[in-house]
Design a protein around this motif. Structure first.
Motif, PDB file in Angstrom:
ATOM      1  N   ARG A 151       1.041  -1.365   0.045  1.00 21.65           N
ATOM      2  CA  ARG A 151       0.015   0.199   0.039  1.00 21.65           C
ATOM      3  C   ARG A 151       0.857   1.202   0.055  1.00 21.65           C
ATOM      4  O   ARG A 151       0.666   2.248  -0.816  1.00 21.65           O
ATOM      5  CB  ARG A 151      -0.997   0.024   1.031  1.00 21.65           C
TER       6      ARG A 151
ATOM      7  N   LEU B  39       0.951   4.054  -2.921  1.00 21.55           N
ATOM      8  CA  LEU B  39       0.462   5.461  -2.749  1.00 21.55           C
ATOM      9  C   LEU B  39       1.787   6.379  -3.121  1.00 21.55           C
ATOM     10  O   LEU B  39       1.472   7.416  -3.861  1.00 21.55           O
ATOM     11  CB  LEU B  39       0.170   5.559  -1.385  1.00 21.55           C
TER      12      LEU B  39
ATOM     13  N   LEU C 178      -4.178   3.040  -8.766  1.00 23.31           N
ATOM     14  CA  LEU C 178      -5.016   2.912  -7.018  1.00 23.31           C
ATOM     15  C   LEU C 178      -6.248   1.814  -7.147  1.00 23.31           C
ATOM     16  O   LEU C 178      -6.474   1.334  -6.301  1.00 23.31           O
ATOM     17  CB  LEU C 178      -5.291   4.358  -7.060  1.00 23.31           C
TER      18      LEU C 178
ATOM     19  N   THR D 170      -4.875  -1.396  -6.526  1.00 25.03           N
ATOM     20  CA  THR D 170      -4.645  -1.393  -4.964  1.00 25.03           C
ATOM     21  C   THR D 170      -5.853  -1.854  -4.179  1.00 25.03           C
ATOM     22  O   THR D 170      -5.861  -2.397  -3.370  1.00 25.03           O
ATOM     23  CB  THR D 170      -3.721  -0.253  -4.611  1.00 25.03           C
ATOM     24  N   LEU D 171      -6.867  -1.084  -4.259  1.00 26.19           N
ATOM     25  CA  LEU D 171      -8.127  -1.287  -3.747  1.00 26.19           C
ATOM     26  C   LEU D 171      -8.805  -2.365  -4.130  1.00 26.19           C
ATOM     27  O   LEU D 171      -9.289  -3.239  -2.925  1.00 26.19           O
ATOM     28  CB  LEU D 171      -9.065  -0.024  -4.153  1.00 26.19           C
TER      29      LEU D 171
ATOM     30  N   VAL E  76      -6.325   4.782   0.501  1.00 26.19           N
ATOM     31  CA  VAL E  76      -6.476   4.315  -1.011  1.00 26.19           C
ATOM     32  C   VAL E  76      -7.656   4.726  -1.608  1.00 26.19           C
ATOM     33  O   VAL E  76      -7.722   5.598  -2.679  1.00 26.19           O
ATOM     34  CB  VAL E  76      -5.955   2.836  -1.504  1.00 26.19           C
TER      35      VAL E  76
ATOM     36  N   SER F  78      -8.011   8.764  -2.128  1.00 31.79           N
ATOM     37  CA  SER F  78      -7.122   8.989  -3.016  1.00 31.79           C
ATOM     38  C   SER F  78      -7.764   8.581  -4.498  1.00 31.79           C
ATOM     39  O   SER F  78      -8.038   9.672  -5.426  1.00 31.79           O
ATOM     40  CB  SER F  78      -5.914   8.427  -3.173  1.00 31.79           C
TER      41      SER F  78
END
Length: 225
Positions: free
Chosen positions: A97, A101, A121, A124-125, A134, A137
């Motif tokens: 994470r 970021l 992102l 990642t989520l 996350v 953002s």
């Protein structure tokens, strides 16, 4: 016997000899690293290490050495390259994470590549649905980039997963409903996510109010009851 820049030059020559003639890439990496410690951003050593990024056996170790170098010199394209290598190699959720970021920040602020930032992102989520930072953002980025429909679809896909922690499901459902209601003006699409929040068992005045308005407007009295 040498010191300073003279030692750095010799360390580089030693590294080049090890990588080109002796097939000792580990020794070469350490020699180049020593040269960088003696002379800031030692050009020949940086170039030699960058070439080793293409070697699967050494790319992670080399990326760890080059990441602070590229960050300090402001070489954002190469910084993104090594951060991506480190992200692909990381297994710890918190480390992944943090790297995601950081890489997203490079894409957005230095490389002006908002789309790549959004995709990173979003991935990642999907991998870490509980990562609120996350999601925050990603929500901002989707608003600026005009990708709210894609953001909502990603939230919806994650919220519907089987086995997802119920508290995480409710948070994502709230986000999805808000995007559909407030950004996309699609209360029908928001309905199942308000229902997720209600069905979780907690008292949620916002979700109830949204459903009440929808059912009254469409005269869905059985659903309202």
């Amino acid at each position: 016997l040498a010191e300073g820049s003279a030692r750095a030059a010799l360390a580089y020559q030693l590294g080049a000899l090890k990588v080109e003639r002796l097939e000792d890439k580990g020794g070469a990496v350490e020699a180049f690293r020593e040269a960088l410690g003696l002379v800031a951003h030692h050009g020949p050593s940086l170039g030699a290490l960058e070439a080793l990024l293409r070697d699967d056996a050494w790319r992670v170790r080399v990326a760890e050495i080059l990441e602070p170098e590229f960050a300090q010199t402001g070489d954002h394209a190469r910084l993104a390259w090594v951060l991506q290598i480190l992200l692909e190699a990381a297994s710890d959720a918190a480390a992944r994470r943090g790297l995601a970021l950081r890489l997203a920040g490079v894409y957005a602020e230095a490389l002006n590549d908002a789309r790549q930032d959004f995709e990173l992102l979003r991935t990642t989520l999907r991998e870490q649905p509980d990562a609120e930072d996350v999601a925050d953002s990603l929500a901002e980025l989707a608003l600026v980039g005009g990708w709210s429909d894609e953001f909502a679809a990603s939230l919806a896909e994650i919220a519907r997963r089987e086995g997802l922690d119920e508290a995480v499901r409710v948070r994502l459902a709230r986000r999805a409903a808000a995007v559909y209601d407030e950004r996309l003006d699609d209360p029908a699409a928001a309905e199942p996510f308000h229902r997720m929040v209600i069905d979780a068992g907690g008292l949620d005045a916002h979700a109830f109010g949204a459903l009440r308005r929808l059912y009254q407007d469409r005269q869905r009295w059985d659903d309202l009851r």
